[in-house]
Design a protein around this motif. Structure first.
Motif, PDB file in Angstrom:
ATOM      1  N   MET A 162       0.865  -1.184   0.000  1.00  0.00           N
ATOM      2  CA  MET A 162       0.000   0.000   0.000  1.00  0.00           C
ATOM      3  C   MET A 162       0.899   1.231   0.000  1.00  0.00           C
ATOM      4  O   MET A 162       1.940   1.242   0.674  1.00  0.00           O
ATOM      5  N   PHE A 163       0.507   2.240  -0.762  1.00  0.00           N
ATOM      6  CA  PHE A 163       1.268   3.490  -0.844  1.00  0.00           C
ATOM      7  C   PHE A 163       0.379   4.643  -0.420  1.00  0.00           C
ATOM      8  O   PHE A 163      -0.786   4.729  -0.815  1.00  0.00           O
ATOM      9  N   LYS A 164       0.943   5.543   0.373  1.00  0.00           N
ATOM     10  CA  LYS A 164       0.255   6.770   0.749  1.00  0.00           C
ATOM     11  C   LYS A 164       1.240   7.928   0.649  1.00  0.00           C
ATOM     12  O   LYS A 164       2.446   7.755   0.844  1.00  0.00           O
ATOM     13  N   GLY A 165       0.718   9.104   0.332  1.00  0.00           N
ATOM     14  CA  GLY A 165       1.568  10.276   0.244  1.00  0.00           C
ATOM     15  C   GLY A 165       1.808  10.710  -1.182  1.00  0.00           C
ATOM     16  O   GLY A 165       1.156  10.254  -2.121  1.00  0.00           O
ATOM     17  N   GLY A 181       1.239   4.864  -8.399  1.00  0.00           N
ATOM     18  CA  GLY A 181       0.305   4.734  -9.505  1.00  0.00           C
ATOM     19  C   GLY A 181      -0.248   6.091  -9.902  1.00  0.00           C
ATOM     20  O   GLY A 181       0.219   7.135  -9.471  1.00  0.00           O
ATOM     21  N   ASN A 182      -1.267   6.091 -10.770  1.00  0.00           N
ATOM     22  CA  ASN A 182      -1.854   7.369 -11.164  1.00  0.00           C
ATOM     23  C   ASN A 182      -2.889   7.827 -10.145  1.00  0.00           C
ATOM     24  O   ASN A 182      -3.276   7.089  -9.237  1.00  0.00           O
ATOM     25  N   ALA A 183      -3.334   9.061 -10.302  1.00  0.00           N
ATOM     26  CA  ALA A 183      -4.199   9.677  -9.293  1.00  0.00           C
ATOM     27  C   ALA A 183      -5.513   8.926  -9.103  1.00  0.00           C
ATOM     28  O   ALA A 183      -6.092   8.936  -8.014  1.00  0.00           O
ATOM     29  N   GLY A 184      -5.994   8.247 -10.134  1.00  0.00           N
ATOM     30  CA  GLY A 184      -7.271   7.571 -10.028  1.00  0.00           C
ATOM     31  C   GLY A 184      -7.249   6.266  -9.265  1.00  0.00           C
ATOM     32  O   GLY A 184      -8.302   5.674  -9.006  1.00  0.00           O
ATOM     33  N   LEU A 185      -6.055   5.769  -8.878  1.00  0.00           N
ATOM     34  CA  LEU A 185      -5.968   4.476  -8.211  1.00  0.00           C
ATOM     35  C   LEU A 185      -6.274   4.540  -6.725  1.00  0.00           C
ATOM     36  O   LEU A 185      -6.536   3.528  -6.094  1.00  0.00           O
ATOM     37  N   GLY A 186      -6.214   5.738  -6.140  1.00  0.00           N
ATOM     38  CA  GLY A 186      -6.467   5.852  -4.716  1.00  0.00           C
ATOM     39  C   GLY A 186      -5.298   5.331  -3.904  1.00  0.00           C
ATOM     40  O   GLY A 186      -4.220   5.039  -4.417  1.00  0.00           O
ATOM     41  N   LYS A 187      -5.520   5.197  -2.603  1.00  0.00           N
ATOM     42  CA  LYS A 187      -4.451   4.814  -1.682  1.00  0.00           C
ATOM     43  C   LYS A 187      -4.772   3.512  -0.965  1.00  0.00           C
ATOM     44  O   LYS A 187      -4.390   3.299   0.180  1.00  0.00           O
ATOM     45  N   ARG A 188      -5.468   2.623  -1.627  1.00  0.00           N
ATOM     46  CA  ARG A 188      -5.834   1.346  -1.027  1.00  0.00           C
ATOM     47  C   ARG A 188      -4.721   0.323  -1.215  1.00  0.00           C
ATOM     48  O   ARG A 188      -3.830   0.489  -2.042  1.00  0.00           O
ATOM     49  N   PHE A 191      19.271   3.197  -8.746  1.00  0.00           N
ATOM     50  CA  PHE A 191      18.774   1.843  -8.467  1.00  0.00           C
ATOM     51  C   PHE A 191      18.331   1.109  -9.729  1.00  0.00           C
ATOM     52  O   PHE A 191      17.957  -0.058  -9.661  1.00  0.00           O
ATOM     53  N   ASN A 192      18.355   1.766 -10.887  1.00  0.00           N
ATOM     54  CA  ASN A 192      18.122   1.107 -12.180  1.00  0.00           C
ATOM     55  C   ASN A 192      18.798   1.909 -13.281  1.00  0.00           C
ATOM     56  O   ASN A 192      19.070   3.095 -13.098  1.00  0.00           O
ATOM     57  N   ALA A 193      19.060   1.237 -14.400  1.00  0.00           N
ATOM     58  CA  ALA A 193      19.463   1.954 -15.600  1.00  0.00           C
ATOM     59  C   ALA A 193      18.216   2.630 -16.160  1.00  0.00           C
ATOM     60  O   ALA A 193      17.289   1.957 -16.616  1.00  0.00           O
ATOM     61  N   LEU A 194      18.162   3.961 -16.111  1.00  0.00           N
ATOM     62  CA  LEU A 194      16.929   4.668 -16.448  1.00  0.00           C
ATOM     63  C   LEU A 194      16.563   4.576 -17.924  1.00  0.00           C
ATOM     64  O   LEU A 194      15.402   4.748 -18.283  1.00  0.00           O
ATOM     65  N   ALA A 195      17.533   4.314 -18.784  1.00  0.00           N
ATOM     66  CA  ALA A 195      17.222   4.158 -20.207  1.00  0.00           C
ATOM     67  C   ALA A 195      16.559   2.810 -20.502  1.00  0.00           C
ATOM     68  O   ALA A 195      16.091   2.589 -21.619  1.00  0.00           O
ATOM     69  N   TRP A 196      16.531   1.908 -19.510  1.00  0.00           N
ATOM     70  CA  TRP A 196      15.811   0.635 -19.642  1.00  0.00           C
ATOM     71  C   TRP A 196      14.337   0.909 -19.328  1.00  0.00           C
ATOM     72  O   TRP A 196      13.934   0.987 -18.186  1.00  0.00           O
ATOM     73  N   ASP A 197      13.540   1.069 -20.363  1.00  0.00           N
ATOM     74  CA  ASP A 197      12.128   1.442 -20.231  1.00  0.00           C
ATOM     75  C   ASP A 197      11.304   0.166 -20.062  1.00  0.00           C
ATOM     76  O   ASP A 197      10.555  -0.233 -20.951  1.00  0.00           O
ATOM     77  N   TYR A 198      11.451  -0.470 -18.890  1.00  0.00           N
ATOM     78  CA  TYR A 198      10.906  -1.819 -18.734  1.00  0.00           C
ATOM     79  C   TYR A 198       9.378  -1.823 -18.617  1.00  0.00           C
ATOM     80  O   TYR A 198       8.755  -0.900 -18.103  1.00  0.00           O
ATOM     81  N   ALA A 199       8.782  -2.906 -19.095  1.00  0.00           N
ATOM     82  CA  ALA A 199       7.327  -3.053 -19.138  1.00  0.00           C
ATOM     83  C   ALA A 199       6.749  -3.073 -17.733  1.00  0.00           C
ATOM     84  O   ALA A 199       7.208  -3.820 -16.866  1.00  0.00           O
ATOM     85  N   ALA A 200       5.704  -2.271 -17.499  1.00  0.00           N
ATOM     86  CA  ALA A 200       5.048  -2.235 -16.194  1.00  0.00           C
ATOM     87  C   ALA A 200       3.835  -1.310 -16.265  1.00  0.00           C
ATOM     88  O   ALA A 200       3.721  -0.484 -17.164  1.00  0.00           O
ATOM     89  N   ASP A 201       2.945  -1.454 -15.289  1.00  0.00           N
ATOM     90  CA  ASP A 201       1.864  -0.489 -15.143  1.00  0.00           C
ATOM     91  C   ASP A 201       2.379   0.702 -14.330  1.00  0.00           C
ATOM     92  O   ASP A 201       3.574   0.795 -14.038  1.00  0.00           O
ATOM     93  N   THR A 202       1.496   1.608 -13.929  1.00  0.00           N
ATOM     94  CA  THR A 202       1.954   2.820 -13.252  1.00  0.00           C
ATOM     95  C   THR A 202       2.556   2.536 -11.876  1.00  0.00           C
ATOM     96  O   THR A 202       3.323   3.343 -11.365  1.00  0.00           O
ATOM     97  N   ARG A 203       2.236   1.417 -11.267  1.00  0.00           N
ATOM     98  CA  ARG A 203       2.836   1.049  -9.985  1.00  0.00           C
ATOM     99  C   ARG A 203       4.156   0.315 -10.141  1.00  0.00           C
ATOM    100  O   ARG A 203       4.837   0.035  -9.170  1.00  0.00           O
ATOM    101  N   GLY A 204       4.510  -0.051 -11.369  1.00  0.00           N
ATOM    102  CA  GLY A 204       5.775  -0.747 -11.606  1.00  0.00           C
ATOM    103  C   GLY A 204       5.659  -2.244 -11.735  1.00  0.00           C
ATOM    104  O   GLY A 204       6.679  -2.940 -11.746  1.00  0.00           O
ATOM    105  N   TYR A 205       4.426  -2.795 -11.858  1.00  0.00           N
ATOM    106  CA  TYR A 205       4.234  -4.241 -11.936  1.00  0.00           C
ATOM    107  C   TYR A 205       3.529  -4.616 -13.229  1.00  0.00           C
ATOM    108  O   TYR A 205       2.860  -3.803 -13.860  1.00  0.00           O
ATOM    109  N   THR A 228      -3.663   0.167 -17.339  1.00  0.00           N
ATOM    110  CA  THR A 228      -4.225  -0.991 -18.029  1.00  0.00           C
ATOM    111  C   THR A 228      -3.161  -1.633 -18.909  1.00  0.00           C
ATOM    112  O   THR A 228      -2.443  -0.949 -19.642  1.00  0.00           O
ATOM    113  N   LEU A 229      -3.064  -2.976 -18.850  1.00  0.00           N
ATOM    114  CA  LEU A 229      -2.042  -3.698 -19.602  1.00  0.00           C
ATOM    115  C   LEU A 229      -2.624  -4.268 -20.894  1.00  0.00           C
ATOM    116  O   LEU A 229      -3.782  -4.692 -20.936  1.00  0.00           O
ATOM    117  N   GLU A 230      -1.789  -4.260 -21.937  1.00  0.00           N
ATOM    118  CA  GLU A 230      -2.195  -4.775 -23.252  1.00  0.00           C
ATOM    119  C   GLU A 230      -2.244  -6.300 -23.260  1.00  0.00           C
ATOM    120  O   GLU A 230      -1.510  -6.969 -22.542  1.00  0.00           O
TER     121      GLU A 230
END
Length: 444
Positions: free
Chosen positions: A91-94, A115-122, A191-205, A235-237
């Motif tokens: 869970m993320f808050k802040g 995540g994005n603003a619409g995901l809430g803090k649940r 903590f990562n190579a930033l040019a590695w644009d790895y697949a993930a949703d807005t939370r990183g998963y 949303t994932l493809e």
């Protein structure tokens, strides 16, 4: 059966311990284990900076102070035939300072889980995946209890597969000295190579499949994961035929505790825009370029990253690290951050040298850069998902960070942190930017 449904079958298997007998504890099959839990609090202040003009995603000229909290609980279940199942809840808050935008280097790496603003803090499910291993020899080594790691013995040489919800960063581009914003460097440049644009949703998963051959001296990993439907999207493809992120990594090392060198290559296929096309359309129509309006299925982005670690002393607690990343920079930054080139180098020093054996000092410097097409797009007033100054007097982002992790009591560390960024957002007209933070981390 659709790919995304398979992890739920594993979840059903994990429910079987409700019917297990107490005397079945010897092999611990079907018995859920709490592998770890953590809480991280970050209080970060951005000082005021020079800002002659600003766009919707610029750093706040007057400064900002924000706090973030992440909570996590991590579970594992041993199953028959070398299968394991892992289930993590977080869970993320802040918030992050300046809305966590305005720079390519992410100054609070834990904010990526907001995540994005619409995901809430649940609370949300971070990971749920099956892991399977096939031993390829009799030699084994002990594996301690840790997040997403059941205790026991594991073959030194084995094949490995993972299927389900995870993050590519769990298995790729790892580094013992610069790998976690919760315990090490907070800036994403480290903590990562930033040019590695790895697949993930807005939370990183994301959902995906990992295949690996693991041995004491070299390891080869391949992973394929779902991409989001649009830049920085939740949303994932589906299916993989339409969009996917693929990566392969070769790791070389003398022994499990020695130096390590990793070479990562990746390719993304997704509904992305092309910077040069967006600029041509804007010029022809007399409008501001909009990369998202040029999105088309089947676009490609590719790149690579080099990652090295070198233990020097103190049982490996003192050592050096370095990364270099590159991507083609033609298609839009889509998932992680807006960086097309990056290089970093740094060190971790054990507190044993000043009689604080469990303390750690970290210091590092980095440089981030954009491709020619990307910088021209921003200079013309275009916006990405992290950068939009309304114009651009281009310069490389130059980053420095220093932190000191103080071991207060068992399971608790407190880390003062300072970051300095010259030309934030690649803009010589802005900054420099300074960030002072304090991080508290509790881990079981």
């Amino acid at each position: 059966m659709r790919f995304r449904c398979i992890p739920f079958i594993a979840l059903l298997l994990a429910a079987l311990p409700c019917f297990a007998h107490a005397d079945d504890a010897a092999p611990r099959l079907f018995v859920p284990q709490l592998l770890g839990a953590q809480y991280t609090f970050i209080d970060q202040h951005q000082y005021a900076l020079r800002s002659p003009y600003a766009g919707p995603l610029s750093l706040k000229a007057g400064g900002d102070t924000e706090r973030s909290h992440t909570f996590g609980a991590y579970f594992g279940v041993q199953l028959p035939a070398h299968f394991q199942y892992y289930f993590d809840v977080e869970m993320f808050k802040g918030e992050g300072v300046s809305g966590a935008t305005g720079v390519g280097a992410i100054v609070n790496g834990d904010v990526v889980h907001s995540g994005n603003a619409g995901l809430g803090k649940r609370a949300y499910v971070a990971r749920r995946y099956l892991r399977w291993t096939l031993p390829l020899g009799s030699a084994t080594h002990a594996v301690d209890r840790a997040q997403d790691q059941l205790p026991g013995a594991e073959a030194d040489r084995h094949l490995e597969a993972k299927l389900g919800r995870m993050t590519p960063a769990d298995d790729f581009d790892k580094n013992r000295y610069a790998n976690s914003a919760r315990t090490q460097f907070m800036d994403g440049a480290f903590f990562n190579a930033l040019a590695w644009d790895y697949a993930a949703d807005t939370r990183g998963y994301t959902n995906g499949l990992l295949l690996a051959y693991v041995s004491p001296h070299w390891t080869l990993r391949y992973g394929v994961y779902q991409m989001p439907t649009h830049a920085n999207g939740q949303t994932l493809e589906w299916p993989f035929k339409r969009a996917r992120g693929e990566q392969m990594q070769l790791t070389l090392r003398e022994s499990p505790d020695s130096w390590a060198l990793r070479l990562l290559v990746y390719r993304n296929i997704a509904r992305m825009g092309i910077y040069r096309d967006a600029l041509r359309i804007a010029e022809a129509t007399g409008t501001t370029p909009d990369i998202s309006a040029d999105d088309r299925d089947g676009r490609h982005k590719y790149g690579y990253a080099l990652n090295a670690e070198l233990p020097l002393a103190d049982g490996g607690d003192t050592g050096l690290f370095a990364r270099y990343g590159w991507n083609d920079g033609h298609t839009e930054s889509f998932v992680f951050t807006e960086v097309d080139r990056d290089a970093s180098i740094g060190a971790q020093v054990s507190g044993v040298h000043w009689h604080r054996a469990q303390d750690r000092l970290g210091i590092a410097v980095a440089m981030d850069a954009l491709s020619r097409d990307h910088r021209d797009y921003l200079a013309a007033g275009g916006c990405g998902f992290l950068l939009c100054d309304g114009g651009l007097n281009y310069g490389h982002e130059e980053i420095a960070e220093i932190y000191y992790a103080i071991h207060l009591i068992a399971h608790v560390t407190l880390s003062p942190d300072f970051q300095f960024i010259r030309d934030p957002g690649y803009n010589r007209d802005r900054g420099p930017a300074r960030f002072l933070g304090i991080r508290a981390h509790v881990e079981y």
